[in-house]
Enzyme design. Structure first.
Site, PDB file in Angstrom:
ATOM      1  N   LEU A 111       1.616 -12.402 -13.170  1.00 25.82           N
ATOM      2  CA  LEU A 111       1.640 -11.954 -14.565  1.00 25.82           C
ATOM      3  C   LEU A 111       3.074 -11.800 -15.062  1.00 25.82           C
ATOM      4  CD1 LEU A 111      -1.181  -9.332 -14.068  1.00 25.82           C
ATOM      5  CD2 LEU A 111      -1.371 -11.456 -15.364  1.00 25.82           C
ATOM      6  N   THR A 122       8.532 -12.085  -4.575  1.00 24.50           N
ATOM      7  CA  THR A 122       7.276 -11.457  -4.175  1.00 24.50           C
ATOM      8  C   THR A 122       6.799 -12.036  -2.851  1.00 24.50           C
ATOM      9  OG1 THR A 122       5.088 -10.778  -4.951  1.00 24.50           O
ATOM     10  CG2 THR A 122       5.847 -12.944  -5.697  1.00 24.50           C
ATOM     11  N   LYS A 126       9.966 -11.000   0.301  1.00 21.04           N
ATOM     12  CA  LYS A 126      10.741  -9.793  -0.045  1.00 21.04           C
ATOM     13  C   LYS A 126      11.722  -9.358   1.041  1.00 21.04           C
ATOM     14  CE  LYS A 126       7.646  -7.631  -3.353  1.00 21.04           C
ATOM     15  NZ  LYS A 126       7.015  -6.386  -3.804  1.00 21.04           N
ATOM     16  N   ASP A 160      10.736  -1.635  -6.934  1.00 23.16           N
ATOM     17  CA  ASP A 160       9.387  -1.155  -6.578  1.00 23.16           C
ATOM     18  C   ASP A 160       9.365   0.365  -6.409  1.00 23.16           C
ATOM     19  OD1 ASP A 160       8.112  -3.608  -6.574  1.00 23.16           O
ATOM     20  OD2 ASP A 160       8.544  -4.003  -4.462  1.00 23.16           O
ATOM     21  N   GLY A 192      -2.398   1.770   4.225  1.00 20.95           N
ATOM     22  CA  GLY A 192      -1.720   0.480   4.312  1.00 20.95           C
ATOM     23  C   GLY A 192      -0.330   0.632   4.897  1.00 20.95           C
ATOM     24  N   GLY A 222       4.287  -4.644   3.441  1.00 18.98           N
ATOM     25  CA  GLY A 222       5.542  -4.665   2.691  1.00 18.98           C
ATOM     26  C   GLY A 222       5.576  -3.641   1.565  1.00 18.98           C
TER      27      GLY A 222
HETATM   28  P1  ATR Z   1       1.919  -6.247   0.949  1.00 17.37           P
HETATM   29  O1  ATR Z   1       3.288  -6.847   0.950  1.00 17.37           O
HETATM   30  O2  ATR Z   1       1.189  -6.397  -0.344  1.00 17.37           O
HETATM   31  O3  ATR Z   1       1.922  -4.840   1.426  1.00 17.37           O
HETATM   32  P2  ATR Z   1       1.000  -7.084   3.552  1.00 17.37           P
HETATM   33  O4  ATR Z   1       2.353  -6.817   4.092  1.00 17.37           O
HETATM   34  O5  ATR Z   1       0.285  -8.315   3.981  1.00 17.37           O
HETATM   35  O6  ATR Z   1       1.041  -7.141   1.962  1.00 17.37           O
HETATM   36  O7  ATR Z   1       0.077  -5.809   3.860  1.00 17.37           O
HETATM   37  C1  ATR Z   1      -1.249  -5.759   3.561  1.00 17.37           C
HETATM   38  C2  ATR Z   1      -1.846  -4.386   3.949  1.00 17.37           C
HETATM   39  O8  ATR Z   1      -3.253  -4.402   3.623  1.00 17.37           O
HETATM   40  C3  ATR Z   1      -1.775  -4.064   5.430  1.00 17.37           C
HETATM   41  O9  ATR Z   1      -1.657  -2.675   5.597  1.00 17.37           O
HETATM   42  C4  ATR Z   1      -3.135  -4.561   5.934  1.00 17.37           C
HETATM   43  O10 ATR Z   1      -3.574  -3.941   7.109  1.00 17.37           O
HETATM   44  P3  ATR Z   1      -3.155  -4.545   8.570  1.00 17.37           P
HETATM   45  O11 ATR Z   1      -1.798  -3.993   8.862  1.00 17.37           O
HETATM   46  O12 ATR Z   1      -4.188  -4.038   9.490  1.00 17.37           O
HETATM   47  O13 ATR Z   1      -3.154  -6.034   8.419  1.00 17.37           O
HETATM   48  C5  ATR Z   1      -4.008  -4.137   4.790  1.00 17.37           C
HETATM   49  N1  ATR Z   1      -5.277  -4.875   4.728  1.00 17.37           N
HETATM   50  C6  ATR Z   1      -5.472  -6.127   4.271  1.00 17.37           C
HETATM   51  N2  ATR Z   1      -6.776  -6.467   4.323  1.00 17.37           N
HETATM   52  C7  ATR Z   1      -7.433  -5.391   4.847  1.00 17.37           C
HETATM   53  C8  ATR Z   1      -8.800  -5.106   5.143  1.00 17.37           C
HETATM   54  N3  ATR Z   1      -9.782  -6.011   4.912  1.00 17.37           N
HETATM   55  N4  ATR Z   1      -9.105  -3.886   5.639  1.00 17.37           N
HETATM   56  C9  ATR Z   1      -8.149  -2.966   5.872  1.00 17.37           C
HETATM   57  N5  ATR Z   1      -6.831  -3.168   5.614  1.00 17.37           N
HETATM   58  C10 ATR Z   1      -6.471  -4.363   5.102  1.00 17.37           C
END
Ligand code: ATR
Length: 273
Positions: free
Chosen positions: A16, A62, A66, A102, A126, A129
């Site tokens: 976006l 992004t 990052k 951020d 979570g 990143g």
């Molecule tokens: P971002 O940069 O947006 O934070 P990322 O680094 O890929 O993206 O992190 C994604 C987060 O979403 C992680 O905490 C991931 O959990 P894992 O460390 O176990 O991978 C979490 N996540 C993604 N899909 C998930 C799911 N279906 N259930 C639970 N946690 C999920």
């Protein structure tokens, strides 16, 4: 000469950012344009070279670049250094300076509600990143303690260490236990991607009450399952689009040294949902 800005990442086609920034440029009558540029993982070096060739004025970074982008910076600001990731780069006389908007972008909607993070207990769901900038934000605001709940335990442990290094007390738990203890926290933040595609919440919302502020970084859909349920139970809620907008405004201000036009950017953003 027209200045060109960009967002780099992969996937990028649903970003976006071009719409928000181009609306702001148009609103202020600036001779600038903003494009989405897909750079796949592993091709960042070549991608950066192309940006230099077109004399890019600045860009957002992004997923998935990052952290890796840090290697290509000539200079960086304090937030960027602390977090170890950049989402905003400014071309300053041919040198790339990295920023991270951020962290302040995350805090802005909390401040708008006159809420204080000081001495608060935080549940962060979570550990990817996005979660790092949030830990840094609560450390900066002197929260009491941050509890990290993540599907993969090792990543939660890493983030706990990161928090401790910033002087913030921290521990971790699993997603089930987190759902059973939500009543203990002033702030509950979802930094996972859960809720984006299907209507599910990353944790049980059963115990969320009116003393909690629930902040979901997922902005599509606007009303995630987590926010919907939390609202029903009387919690204060903060939408993902609010952080998206706040971090974009800060990037815009770094690049143009002009006050970002909030209403124009917000209208454009909300019009896209
Ligand atoms: P971002 O940069 O947006 O934070 P990322 O680094 O890929 O993206 O992190 C994604 C987060 O979403 C992680 O905490 C991931 O959990 P894992 O460390 O176990 O991978 C979490 N996540 C993604 N899909 C998930 C799911 N279906 N259930 C639970 N946690 C999920």
């Amino acid at each position: 000469m027209t200045k060109t800005y960009a967002v780099i990442g992969d996937p990028i086609d649903h970003s976006l950012s071009p719409a928000i920034h181009n609306a702001a440029f148009a609103f202020l009558g600036l001779d600038c344009t903003y494009i989405a540029y897909r750079i796949p993982k592993g091709e960042l070096s070549e991608g950066i070279e192309s940006l230099k060739l077109i004399n890019i004025a600045g860009f957002n970074v992004t997923i998935p670049h990052k952290i890796e982008m840090m290697k290509f910076l000539d200079d960086m600001d304090e937030d960027c250094k602390t977090i170890g990731a950049t989402n905003t780069v400014n071309n300053e006389n041919g040198k790339f300076k990295g920023y991270n908007t951020d962290m302040d972008g995350f805090l802005e909607p909390i401040k708008q509600r006159n809420q204080s993070c000081k001495d608060s207990n935080v549940l962060l769901i979570g550990a990817g990143g996005a979660a790092r900038a949030i830990v840094a934000a609560f450390a900066k605001e002197k929260a009491h303690k941050i509890t990290v709940a993540n599907r993969t335990r090792e990543k939660a442990e890493e983030l706990v260490k990161f928090a401790n290094n910033l002087g913030l007390e921290s521990d971790h738990t699993d997603l089930v236990n987190a759902g059973n203890t939500t009543g203990n926290y002033k702030f509950i933040v979802n930094a996972t991607s859960v809720g984006m595609k299907n209507n599910t919440s990353p944790i049980s919302t059963r115990m969320i009450n009116k003393d909690c502020t629930v902040y979901d970084l997922v902005y599509m859909p606007v009303d995630t399952e987590l926010l919907e349920q939390s609202k029903k139970q009387g919690a204060t809620i903060i939408y993902g689009w609010e952080m998206l907008l706040a971090q974009a405004m800060r990037s815009f201000e770094i690049w143009t040294k002009r006050k970002a036009p909030y209403e124009a950017m917000k209208l454009t953003l909300l019009g896209r949902f």
